[in-house]
Scaffold this motif. Sequence first.
Motif, PDB file in Angstrom:
ATOM      1  N   ASP A  29       0.808  -1.219   0.000  1.00 35.00           N
ATOM      2  CA  ASP A  29       0.000   0.000   0.000  1.00 35.00           C
ATOM      3  C   ASP A  29       0.841   1.270   0.000  1.00 35.00           C
ATOM      4  N   GLN A  30       2.098   1.181   0.440  1.00 38.44           N
ATOM      5  CA  GLN A  30       2.965   2.355   0.494  1.00 38.44           C
ATOM      6  C   GLN A  30       3.639   2.674  -0.837  1.00 38.44           C
ATOM      7  N   THR A  44       4.092   3.838  -4.756  1.00 41.74           N
ATOM      8  CA  THR A  44       3.584   5.036  -5.425  1.00 41.74           C
ATOM      9  C   THR A  44       2.502   4.679  -6.451  1.00 41.74           C
ATOM     10  N   LYS A  45       1.310   4.446  -5.928  1.00 38.61           N
ATOM     11  CA  LYS A  45       0.153   4.077  -6.734  1.00 38.61           C
ATOM     12  C   LYS A  45      -1.087   4.237  -5.863  1.00 38.61           C
ATOM     13  N   PRO A  46      -2.244   4.402  -6.462  1.00 42.51           N
ATOM     14  CA  PRO A  46      -3.469   4.354  -5.668  1.00 42.51           C
ATOM     15  C   PRO A  46      -3.647   2.970  -5.049  1.00 42.51           C
ATOM     16  N   THR A  50       8.370   3.945  -2.559  1.00 47.73           N
ATOM     17  CA  THR A  50       7.248   4.329  -1.714  1.00 47.73           C
ATOM     18  C   THR A  50       6.965   5.811  -1.910  1.00 47.73           C
ATOM     19  N   PHE A  51       5.816   6.256  -1.412  1.00 46.96           N
ATOM     20  CA  PHE A  51       5.493   7.684  -1.490  1.00 46.96           C
ATOM     21  C   PHE A  51       6.571   8.515  -0.798  1.00 46.96           C
ATOM     22  N   THR A  52       7.035   8.051   0.356  1.00 44.49           N
ATOM     23  CA  THR A  52       8.061   8.789   1.097  1.00 44.49           C
ATOM     24  C   THR A  52       9.360   8.841   0.323  1.00 44.49           C
ATOM     25  N   ASP A 106       3.175  13.232  -2.692  1.00 47.18           N
ATOM     26  CA  ASP A 106       2.112  13.415  -1.709  1.00 47.18           C
ATOM     27  C   ASP A 106       1.044  12.351  -1.886  1.00 47.18           C
ATOM     28  N   ARG A 107       0.533  11.866  -0.741  1.00 46.01           N
ATOM     29  CA  ARG A 107      -0.521  10.855  -0.765  1.00 46.01           C
ATOM     30  C   ARG A 107      -1.904  11.459  -0.630  1.00 46.01           C
ATOM     31  N   ASP A 108      -1.985  12.682  -0.105  1.00 48.29           N
ATOM     32  CA  ASP A 108      -3.296  13.282   0.147  1.00 48.29           C
ATOM     33  C   ASP A 108      -3.598  14.380  -0.873  1.00 48.29           C
TER      34      ASP A 108
END
Length: 342
Positions: free
Chosen positions: A20-21, A23-25, A333-335, A340-342
């Motif tokens: 889930d972390q 870089t994808k929905p 990962t997003f980090t 940004d995830r939001d």
Amino acid sequence: MFDIQPLSRTLGPALQAKIDQKTKPLGALGQLEALALQIGLIQNSLSPSLTKPCIIVFAGDHGVAAAGVSAYPQTVTAQMVANFALGGAAINVFARQHQLDLLIVDAGVNADLTAIPGLVHASIGKGTANFLEQPAMTREQCALAFSKGAELVLRQRNEGCNCIGFGEMGIGNTSSAALIMHCLTGLPLERCVGRGAGLNDAQLRHKVAVLQQALARYPGLSDSREVLTAFGGFEIAMMAGAYLKAAELNMLLLVDGFIAGSALLAAAKMYPDVLDYCIFSHMSGEQGHRALLDHLNARPLLNLDMRLGEGSGIALAFPLLISAVGFLNEMATFTEAGVDRD
């Protein structure tokens, strides 16, 4: 005989979080995400790998071929084994393409194959008996087939293989598979019988009649070993033993089409936890395979209307496993990516 442990699910939340972390929905990679999770659980690792992947093709003849249940003569089994050994069959092409090790095993072909180079000799006999007249094999032959299949898997595991699948070749083996499926699922025989290598309508009706006659000879069978003894092929029994040993060794199991699925069904009736280790490569064009997959609660990766056998569906689906492991291990990962995830 086999010590198959249910999968530990303790790593599941951590694996899902890792997925889930990326870089994808959430859920955007669909079935690849479920595949990555399953592989991670089988290997009990957040960073799984596929090492020395292998397909073993088991070949065997069937006495019931004498009853005219196949569009091809029994001699084709030995001819195709020679073709496998020379590298000219579809499975050879696909295995080379995807860098899969390939073993061809004489599980019980009705021919002298000693001159064929590179063949693994594990023959139980020169084909099974005609189950219209007597059981296809003895209990001792069935047990020997199980043990030889297990030995072959152990050999591959000792050489570093952690990902294995099984194909088959044997004129008449869709008849055996249909009877195994009928006996072990309780589904009507007509739903289990298909055209095999290409029967026309009249030939299909004859095949159904032959198999109904065989069932009448052995009423009420529901135990895997009894069913395999009555109707199985040496290659099918050997596959069943191979599935169980691979699961015992915590290997990733790739399942091919209808005949390979019938062998797995027999194995799963004995040890249901074997299914946790299985990835179903495709849905065959052979009638009965969809119902068999539904019975096993299996979701195949591909649906290409194939009905070749040989492990061909495994070879074609294997790149999806590479992609599943690849995104899990390599995708940022997003980090890490600063997204940004939001």
